[in-house]
Structure formats: C-alpha cells, structure tokens
Design a protein around this motif. Structure first.
Motif, short mmCIF file in Angstrom:
data_model
loop_
_atom_site.label_atom_id
_atom_site.label_comp_id
_atom_site.label_asym_id
_atom_site.label_seq_id
_atom_site.Cartn_x
_atom_site.Cartn_y
_atom_site.Cartn_z
N ARG A 106 0.85 -1.19 0.00
CA ARG A 106 0.00 0.00 0.00
C ARG A 106 0.88 1.24 0.00
N PHE A 107 0.69 2.06 -1.03
CA PHE A 107 1.47 3.27 -1.19
C PHE A 107 0.63 4.45 -0.68
N ASP A 108 0.95 4.91 0.52
CA ASP A 108 0.26 6.06 1.10
C ASP A 108 1.30 6.85 1.90
N ASN A 109 0.88 7.64 2.82
CA ASN A 109 1.85 8.40 3.61
C ASN A 109 2.70 7.51 4.51
N TRP A 110 2.24 6.27 4.71
CA TRP A 110 2.98 5.30 5.52
C TRP A 110 3.13 4.03 4.70
N ASP A 111 3.94 4.13 3.63
CA ASP A 111 4.09 2.99 2.73
C ASP A 111 4.38 1.71 3.52
N LYS A 112 3.64 0.67 3.19
CA LYS A 112 3.78 -0.57 3.94
C LYS A 112 3.28 -1.75 3.11
N VAL A 113 3.62 -2.95 3.58
CA VAL A 113 3.10 -4.19 3.01
C VAL A 113 2.31 -4.90 4.11
N VAL A 114 1.06 -5.22 3.80
CA VAL A 114 0.18 -5.84 4.78
C VAL A 114 0.00 -7.32 4.44
N PHE A 115 0.08 -8.17 5.46
CA PHE A 115 -0.14 -9.61 5.33
C PHE A 115 -1.34 -9.98 6.21
N ASN A 116 -2.18 -10.89 5.72
CA ASN A 116 -3.34 -11.28 6.51
C ASN A 116 -3.93 -12.57 5.95
#
Length: 280
Positions: A65-75
């Motif tokens: 997810r590219f936003d103000n807190w770029d991150k990769v989410v696992f679920n």
C-alpha cells in the motif's frame, strides 16, 4: 471474503486476475510472479485462496500500500472474517519499476522474497493444502506467473494466457554465465532472461547450446552500435546464415529488457526458434 474493487493502472489489461493452482499447494513449492509497478499506484494485492469464487477463504493475503505510511500488509480471511494484520514498513517495490517476487511454501508458512531479498514469513493460519487458486488485483501489471515444484510441466500451469515456467529463478548471476537447463527444452517451455543494457555497451550474446556437441542452436546477439539484433546457429563448427532483419531494435542503452525464449523441440528443429523481447 469480499475484496474492494481494484483501482486499475494504465497497463492493467489482465488485472483483476484469478486462476486455479492445479493440484493445490504443498510444502516445497513456490509461486513466482514478475510484473511492473505503475507510476500512479495506490495499492495492489495477491491472494492465495481456497477456491476461485468471490468469498473464498484466503490463506495468504499480500497487499503493498502506497500512502503516507508505505507498507506491506499480510493477513488471512476465514469464513468472512479477516484475521489480525501483520505489517512491514520496508517497502520493497518502487513506482515505475519492474519486480520479481517469489512466495516459498515452507513447513511453517509463506516466505516472501522480492527482487532476491527476503521480506517476511507469514505463518499458516489455514492449512496450505486447502489453497488452490491465485487472485491478483489493484494497480499492477503482471507479465509472468509460475508455479514451481508442482510435478511435470503440465501440472505447473495455473491457467490463463500468461507464460508458465519451471525451475528455480537465478538472481544476478555473474557474466559470463553458463548453466544447465533442467530437463532440456521442449514445446512451450519458456526461459525468461531479464537484465539491463549498461550505458556505453557495444554488444552481448545469449546462446542456447547442445551440451554434448557444443552446437549453438540459437544465437541471439544484439549489437548496440550497429542497431541490429543478429540471430544465428553454429552447427558442426560452422556458422549458418545470419538473420538481421527486425522491425525495431528493442535493446537500448540504459534500458531494462526481457527475453522470453520458447522451445519448439530442439532435437528436430534447430532453428529458427521463436523469441519475444520486451523492455521497460
């Protein structure tokens, strides 16, 4: 589990994608995905699911997810309920760049590498033996999907029109490089070679050889200064007639390229052999 409709990027003809994994997943297998991240991206997702239909349980959800807190989410998602998220804030993807991603099916869970670098291991929440489909959505362009370790080449195909490959990816090999093609070449087997032509390059070559005789059944030789791509074969110590005609030269200094090489039964048909070249 319901997934929000994807926001499609500029080159998203094949996205959203969903296809079966014939025979399902098991420990020792891996999923190889090659694609490109568009410049205008919000997010994309890859789901290893327990079925192709919407609402199927998701054993592994992967969402950069590219936003103000770029991150990769696992679920994971089971019976319509999402589990607790696991987040990685070391974003391995870059806007406008190509990527290679491998999901290794380990004893303990899904081990993810991007461009040869370990990213995260997501422990199983749903038995991996239930997983039999792959879904991809969002802002991403996909060139290659390969299921590795599923048996014979016919068993590895997951469906659709994307190229399918067998074998372990090789990252950043030194040049010159030489290696064996496991099982040799056969109809519809695909070899993908991806690299970059450095500034000031003169030429390079890619050769498909017969190990016992050292015959070169396919010689691909881009010559940057001449703006030609020479194709040829070397049989019994003698070069055949060169082929130079091509509508355009896809190899450019400072540009990434892909060479997708398909076999056509090398024992019977030495040459020519189809190839496709793309560049980024």
């Amino acid at each position: 589990c319901a997934v929000a409709p994807p926001i499609l990027g500029e080159h998203q003809e094949s996205i959203p994608y969903v296809g079966p994994i014939y025979g399902g997943l098991r420990s020792g297998m891996s999923v190889y995905i090659q694609g490109v991240i568009p410049h205008e991206i919000t997010s994309f997702n890859m789901n290893l699911q327990c079925g192709e239909s919407e609402g199927s349980d998701i054993g592994f959800h992967f969402s950069p997810r590219f936003d103000n807190w770029d991150k990769v989410v696992f679920n994971s998602c089971q019976e319509g309920e999402w589990g607790s998220e696991e987040e990685i804030h070391n974003m391995p993807f870059s806007k406008g760049d190509a990527f290679e991603m491998v999901i290794f099916i380990k004893q303990e869970g899904y081990q993810v590498t991007v461009n040869g670098q370990d990213l995260h291991t997501f422990n199983y929440r749903i038995p991996v033996e239930r997983v039999n489909a792959l879904q991809i959505g969002g802002d991403v362009s996909i060139q290659t999907i390969s299921i590795i370790g599923g048996g014979n080449p016919g068993d590895d195909q997951i469906g659709g029109n994307l190229p399918v490959m067998c074998g372990q990816p090789i990252y950043n090999p030194p040049v010159p490089h030489s290696s064996i093609i496991p099982g040799g070449m056969f109809l519809k087997k695909t070899i993908v070679i991806r690299g970059m032509v450095p500034l000031g390059a003169n030429s390079f070559s890619i050769n498909f050889m017969v190990g016992s005789s050292r015959d070169i059944v396919f010689h691909l030789n881009p010559r940057l200064q001449e703006s030609v791509v020479v194709r040829n074969s070397l049989i019994g110590g003698s070069w055949e007639t060169e082929e130079r005609e091509i509508s355009f030269n896809p190899f450019l200094e400072g540009q990434y390229f892909d060479v997708s090489k398909q076999g056509t039964g090398l024992c019977q048909n030495y040459y020519p052999i189809p190839y496709i070249v793309n560049y980024f």
